[in-house]
Design a protein around this motif. Sequence first.
Motif, mmCIF file in Angstrom:
data_model
loop_
_atom_site.group_PDB
_atom_site.id
_atom_site.type_symbol
_atom_site.label_atom_id
_atom_site.label_comp_id
_atom_site.label_asym_id
_atom_site.label_seq_id
_atom_site.Cartn_x
_atom_site.Cartn_y
_atom_site.Cartn_z
ATOM 1 N N ARG A 109 -7.851 31.864 13.142
ATOM 2 C CA ARG A 109 -6.719 31.135 12.566
ATOM 3 C C ARG A 109 -5.658 32.075 12.000
ATOM 4 O O ARG A 109 -4.809 31.657 11.227
ATOM 5 C CB ARG A 109 -7.222 30.164 11.488
ATOM 6 N N GLN A 110 -5.743 33.342 12.387
ATOM 7 C CA GLN A 110 -4.749 34.350 12.003
ATOM 8 C C GLN A 110 -4.678 34.563 10.492
ATOM 9 O O GLN A 110 -3.636 34.946 9.954
ATOM 10 C CB GLN A 110 -3.361 33.959 12.535
ATOM 11 N N ALA A 111 -5.766 34.312 9.785
ATOM 12 C CA ALA A 111 -5.787 34.514 8.339
ATOM 13 C C ALA A 111 -5.844 36.002 8.018
ATOM 14 O O ALA A 111 -6.277 36.824 8.829
ATOM 15 C CB ALA A 111 -6.981 33.794 7.715
ATOM 16 N N SER A 112 -5.400 36.359 6.810
ATOM 17 C CA SER A 112 -5.503 37.719 6.308
ATOM 18 C C SER A 112 -6.890 37.899 5.701
ATOM 19 O O SER A 112 -7.211 37.268 4.689
ATOM 20 C CB SER A 112 -4.408 37.981 5.266
ATOM 21 N N VAL A 113 -7.716 38.736 6.319
ATOM 22 C CA VAL A 113 -9.127 38.822 5.945
ATOM 23 C C VAL A 113 -9.546 40.271 5.710
ATOM 24 O O VAL A 113 -9.269 41.153 6.527
ATOM 25 C CB VAL A 113 -10.038 38.222 7.044
ATOM 26 N N MET A 114 -10.220 40.490 4.587
ATOM 27 C CA MET A 114 -10.930 41.733 4.317
ATOM 28 C C MET A 114 -12.415 41.387 4.258
ATOM 29 O O MET A 114 -12.834 40.588 3.409
ATOM 30 C CB MET A 114 -10.491 42.355 2.996
ATOM 31 N N ALA A 115 -13.198 41.932 5.173
ATOM 32 C CA ALA A 115 -14.637 41.688 5.196
ATOM 33 C C ALA A 115 -15.350 42.907 4.626
ATOM 34 O O ALA A 115 -14.989 44.045 4.941
ATOM 35 C CB ALA A 115 -15.111 41.422 6.624
ATOM 36 N N VAL A 116 -16.361 42.664 3.795
ATOM 37 C CA VAL A 116 -17.079 43.756 3.137
ATOM 38 C C VAL A 116 -18.576 43.558 3.326
ATOM 39 O O VAL A 116 -19.117 42.499 2.968
ATOM 40 C CB VAL A 116 -16.753 43.825 1.633
ATOM 41 N N ASP A 117 -19.234 44.553 3.878
ATOM 42 C CA ASP A 117 -20.693 44.538 4.001
ATOM 43 C C ASP A 117 -21.269 45.247 2.784
ATOM 44 O O ASP A 117 -21.268 46.469 2.703
ATOM 45 C CB ASP A 117 -21.121 45.236 5.288
ATOM 46 N N ALA A 118 -21.737 44.458 1.815
ATOM 47 C CA ALA A 118 -22.311 45.012 0.591
ATOM 48 C C ALA A 118 -23.830 44.955 0.600
ATOM 49 O O ALA A 118 -24.468 45.161 -0.429
ATOM 50 C CB ALA A 118 -21.769 44.269 -0.633
ATOM 51 N N ASP A 119 -24.403 44.672 1.747
ATOM 52 C CA ASP A 119 -25.854 44.664 1.916
ATOM 53 C C ASP A 119 -26.259 46.021 2.487
ATOM 54 O O ASP A 119 -25.721 46.446 3.517
ATOM 55 C CB ASP A 119 -26.263 43.542 2.871
ATOM 56 N N ILE A 120 -27.192 46.706 1.844
ATOM 57 C CA ILE A 120 -27.545 48.048 2.290
ATOM 58 C C ILE A 120 -28.191 48.045 3.670
ATOM 59 O O ILE A 120 -28.315 49.098 4.291
ATOM 60 C CB ILE A 120 -28.479 48.751 1.281
ATOM 61 N N ASN A 121 -28.591 46.873 4.174
ATOM 62 C CA ASN A 121 -29.143 46.810 5.526
ATOM 63 C C ASN A 121 -28.066 46.898 6.599
ATOM 64 O O ASN A 121 -28.355 47.153 7.759
ATOM 65 C CB ASN A 121 -29.973 45.540 5.708
ATOM 66 N N GLN A 122 -26.787 46.644 6.210
ATOM 67 C CA GLN A 122 -25.638 46.938 7.049
ATOM 68 C C GLN A 122 -25.699 46.311 8.447
ATOM 69 O O GLN A 122 -25.707 47.000 9.463
ATOM 70 C CB GLN A 122 -25.467 48.449 7.184
ATOM 71 N N HIS A 123 -25.719 44.971 8.496
ATOM 72 C CA HIS A 123 -25.755 44.269 9.771
ATOM 73 C C HIS A 123 -24.461 43.518 10.076
ATOM 74 O O HIS A 123 -24.338 42.935 11.160
ATOM 75 C CB HIS A 123 -26.917 43.271 9.797
ATOM 76 N N LEU A 124 -23.508 43.502 9.160
ATOM 77 C CA LEU A 124 -22.326 42.685 9.362
ATOM 78 C C LEU A 124 -21.499 43.172 10.555
ATOM 79 O O LEU A 124 -20.992 42.356 11.336
ATOM 80 C CB LEU A 124 -21.462 42.662 8.101
ATOM 81 N N GLY A 125 -21.344 44.478 10.713
ATOM 82 C CA GLY A 125 -20.577 44.999 11.834
ATOM 83 C C GLY A 125 -21.133 44.532 13.164
ATOM 84 O O GLY A 125 -20.398 44.080 14.049
ATOM 85 N N ALA A 126 -22.457 44.636 13.324
ATOM 86 C CA ALA A 126 -23.092 44.187 14.559
ATOM 87 C C ALA A 126 -22.917 42.682 14.751
ATOM 88 O O ALA A 126 -22.680 42.215 15.875
ATOM 89 C CB ALA A 126 -24.573 44.555 14.547
ATOM 90 N N ALA A 127 -23.017 41.926 13.663
ATOM 91 C CA ALA A 127 -22.849 40.474 13.763
ATOM 92 C C ALA A 127 -21.434 40.102 14.179
ATOM 93 O O ALA A 127 -21.213 39.033 14.756
ATOM 94 C CB ALA A 127 -23.201 39.818 12.430
ATOM 95 N N LEU A 128 -20.475 40.987 13.892
ATOM 96 C CA LEU A 128 -19.086 40.739 14.287
ATOM 97 C C LEU A 128 -18.786 41.251 15.691
ATOM 98 O O LEU A 128 -17.647 41.173 16.149
ATOM 99 C CB LEU A 128 -18.138 41.396 13.284
ATOM 100 N N GLY A 129 -19.809 41.778 16.365
ATOM 101 C CA GLY A 129 -19.634 42.176 17.750
ATOM 102 C C GLY A 129 -19.473 43.650 18.000
ATOM 103 O O GLY A 129 -19.270 44.069 19.145
ATOM 104 N N LEU A 130 -19.560 44.497 16.962
ATOM 105 C CA LEU A 130 -19.476 45.942 17.182
ATOM 106 C C LEU A 130 -20.753 46.425 17.864
ATOM 107 O O LEU A 130 -21.853 45.927 17.573
ATOM 108 C CB LEU A 130 -19.294 46.686 15.861
ATOM 109 N N ASP A 131 -20.610 47.387 18.752
ATOM 110 C CA ASP A 131 -21.817 47.958 19.346
ATOM 111 C C ASP A 131 -22.432 48.943 18.356
ATOM 112 O O ASP A 131 -21.875 49.215 17.280
ATOM 113 C CB ASP A 131 -21.522 48.602 20.704
#
Length: 341
Positions: free
Chosen positions: A27-49
Motif C-alpha cells: 500500500r506504499q506506506a512508509s515502513v521501518m521494520a526492525v528485527d529485535a529477536d536475536i534469532n533473526q528470522h525476519l529478513g528471511a520471512a520477508l524473502g531475503l535469501d
Amino acid sequence: MKIAFVGKGGSGKTTLSSLFIRHLAARQASVMAVDADINQHLGAALGLDDAEASALPAMGAHLPLIKDYLRGSNPRIPSAETMIKTTPPGTGSRLLRVGEGNPVYEACARRVCLDGGEIRLMATGPFTESDLGVSCYHSKVGAVELFLNHLVDGPDEYVVVDMTAGADSFASGMFTRFDMTFLVAEPTRRGVSVYRQYKEYARDFGVALRVVGNKAQGRDDVAFLRDETGDDLLTVFAHSEWVRAMEKGRPVRFGLLEQEIRTALETLGHTARESYAGRDWERYTRQMVHFHLKNAASWGNERAGVDLAAQVDPGFVLGESPPVEHAPRESASRIDTPQPA
C-alpha cells in the motif's frame, strides 16, 4: 506509529509481522521494520535469501556510532560512553524520523523492495558464538531501545518491531515503547500463557494489547482463544498455503495471498491506525525516564561511573513539535528481493 509483534517462540510472530509489513509495503506506506529477536528470522520471512539476510548489519555492532550521533549537543551527556540503552533524549539530542537520511540508517538500515513498495529493514544482530559465556542477550537489543527512545514518528509512518520471544521484553522498558502490541497466540494452553504474563505485566503501564490468534484449524480453536483471551482477541489467522510456500523457499506473488488472510491483515492495519489517536507523548517520555532511572540505579551508574540520573532533562518532552536536527540525506544500501511471477 510503533507496532510490536510478541509471542512465545514458535507462535508465528515473525511470520505474521512479515505479512503485516508486506501488507503495508503493498500500500506504499512508509515502513521501518526492525528485527529485535536475536534469532533473526525476519529478513528471511520477508524473502531475503540466506546471503542477503546474513549480510544485514547488526545494530549492536554500531552502538558507539548510534550513541554518539543521538547524544548530539546534549550537555547532560558528555560522552557516548556514559550512555546506556535507556538513556532518554533531551535538549540538544538528535532525534530520528522514519523517512529521513542519517548516519544511523546509513550504517544499520537496508532498503528492501517488496510487493511494489519499499521498506527499510534493521536488525539487532544475532547472538553469536563469541557472546557465549560473556554477554547477556538482552544487551543485543539495547540499540533498538535507544532507537525507539529517540524516534519521532507520525500517524502515516509505521515502525514494526519483531520482538524477542516470550516475556523477555520486560527485561527492559521497551514493552512500553509501542502504540499497539499484537500478541500472537496459538490455540493451546502454552500459547495463551504468554498472553497472561503480558497482560499482567503491562497492566500498570497502559500498554495497548490485542491478541492475534494463529494456526487455528477450526471453530473449536477460535472458541478456545475467545474463552481464554476474551475481548482482547482481535482476529485469527488460519492455515495459509501462501505462507507454506514461502516457508519452503518457493515464494508466490503477494497478490495471490488468500482473501481470509488479507482480511485479517486489514483488521491489524485498522487497529494500528486507530491506536495512534491514543498516543500521549508526555506519558511516553515519563515512562522512558522511569525505566532509565531504574536501570541507572540497578546497574548503569556502576558501569558508567557517573550518576546517570543527571542525564534526565526535566523540561523535555519527546514529540513531533520539538525541532529535529536532521543529517544530510545519504544513499542507503539496497536489497531488491525477487518478485515471483
